[in-house]
Enzyme design. Sequence first.
Site, PDB file in Angstrom:
ATOM      1  N   SER A  94       0.807  -1.222   0.000  1.00  0.00           N
ATOM      2  CA  SER A  94       0.000   0.000   0.000  1.00  0.00           C
ATOM      3  C   SER A  94       0.842   1.275   0.000  1.00  0.00           C
ATOM      4  O   SER A  94       0.368   2.327  -0.399  1.00  0.00           O
ATOM      5  CB  SER A  94      -0.956   0.011   1.191  1.00  0.00           C
ATOM      6  OG  SER A  94      -0.254   0.131   2.403  1.00  0.00           O
ATOM      7  N   LYS A 245       0.218   3.794   7.016  1.00  0.00           N
ATOM      8  CA  LYS A 245      -0.244   4.609   5.895  1.00  0.00           C
ATOM      9  C   LYS A 245       0.340   6.012   6.042  1.00  0.00           C
ATOM     10  O   LYS A 245       0.995   6.331   7.026  1.00  0.00           O
ATOM     11  CB  LYS A 245      -1.776   4.707   5.861  1.00  0.00           C
ATOM     12  CG  LYS A 245      -2.528   3.390   5.925  1.00  0.00           C
ATOM     13  CD  LYS A 245      -2.440   2.604   4.643  1.00  0.00           C
ATOM     14  CE  LYS A 245      -3.186   1.280   4.772  1.00  0.00           C
ATOM     15  NZ  LYS A 245      -2.992   0.422   3.596  1.00  0.00           N
TER      16      LYS A 245
END
Length: 494
Positions: A94, A245
């Site tokens: 990600s 993230k």
Amino acid sequence: MRQATRAQWIKCAIAILLYLAFLIWVRSWWGLIVVPFIFDIYITKKVPWSFWKKSKNPVVRSVMSWIDAIVFALVAVYFVNIYIFQNYQIPSSSLEKSLLVGDFLYVSKMSYGPRVPNTPLSMPLAQHTLPVFNSKSYIEWPQWKYKRVPGFGKVKLNDIVVFNFPAGDTVAVNYQQTTDFYTLAYGEGQRIYSKRIDMDSLTRAQQRAVYDLYYAAGRKQILNNPRTYGEVLWRPVDRRENYVKRCVGLPGDTLQIVNGQVMIDGKAIENPENLQFNYFVQTTGPYIPEDMLRELGISKDDQMLIEDSGWENGLLEMGLDSRNAQGRLNPVYHFPLTKKMYDTLSGNKKLISKIVMEPEDYAGQMYPLNLYTKWDRNNYGPIWIPAKGATITLTEDNLPIYERCIVAYEGNKLEVKPDGIYINGEKTDQYTFKMDYYWMMGDNRHNSADSRYWGFVPEDHVVGKPIVVWLSLDKDRGWFDGKIRWNRLFKWVG
């Protein structure tokens, strides 16, 4: 006490002062009950802490010395992991190419201030499950309330952050690595009630009733079929999966995504250097050489060659055709690409005939799962990010957005009745938030399960900030073929 040497008194005084400084830092006076034991270890020696050293049995001395060393190491690791730093491995793509799958990170707890654990009785180095035994690595009692001790700063825009997965409070064990419980429940409910409903023709109240029906049916399906979905567990905040993230929205910001560009309060923010999107890449005939894919930085997990005839209709809708006019194969690939990678491929006219961005049909349901919005990965919002102390007016349009914050994260009881909204039994259309919230997204925008899918990250879920990559292993290569990425060792995380 009269037999204690001057050196023992000095050591005792230093130990107690350091311990008191620690208690002041964590703001916990319950720890004072440990002070008499520290005093006894150095001075009075009433408790036989090292009784085993006097044993005449050498086996007892040997075994107990190992146990003593292991207990000391576990306690030391426990406190280091909670208050100083924690090791973390990147499990998914990600954040590629900012962080790579196989990177091992030191995550600083001091950057944002370490949390006092919600579940203090737990096994170090195990997040929620003990390996081999496949049982909980923590004891649910006692449960301490959220408290964060002072650190070096706060989360800033574009920081890469490690946090506990907000939607990981309820887990269907067999799906925990692929789909969170809530997405799974809504999806299963929609599958059960397969007849398509025209949401545009319904009022907000009617839409909410439909989504409630989906969730109730899906939840019942999961709970009644443990052999398929696995055991359903509840996990405290600090025992939920760790995610990493990039923070693209801070408390009080209004965030919107327009054609893939994140906007804060109407202004475009700076994109990460290695921002990626998914594309379909059609060649002029030959396959793309393996060494070229490796040079571009496309891992084997990200390499998808579409040869299945079942894809034909989807490809044609995108203006792609895996066979040319003469019926010869024109291979089509599916890749995540940075702008630099895109430019490299599109500039190779002899090999590449067409590159098309992945359409939104592949996106899935956006957050909130019970609100009809028509938002997608590339065009989302606007959505206001809650800030501690800020008060909002709740409406039919925004209640699903903030309901989870009010109920699941801040512990209130919320009911929607025909005459209005009730919070903790009182009718109101106002709510004041108790915590700050953040919006987290991956740099690999089409391969990232992030806030667009499960919403806000509460401040009590923030774990720490990755500081340095201390080891990086490429799982596509062998130990004697470049498995260790030497150029990433001790690389600072930006």
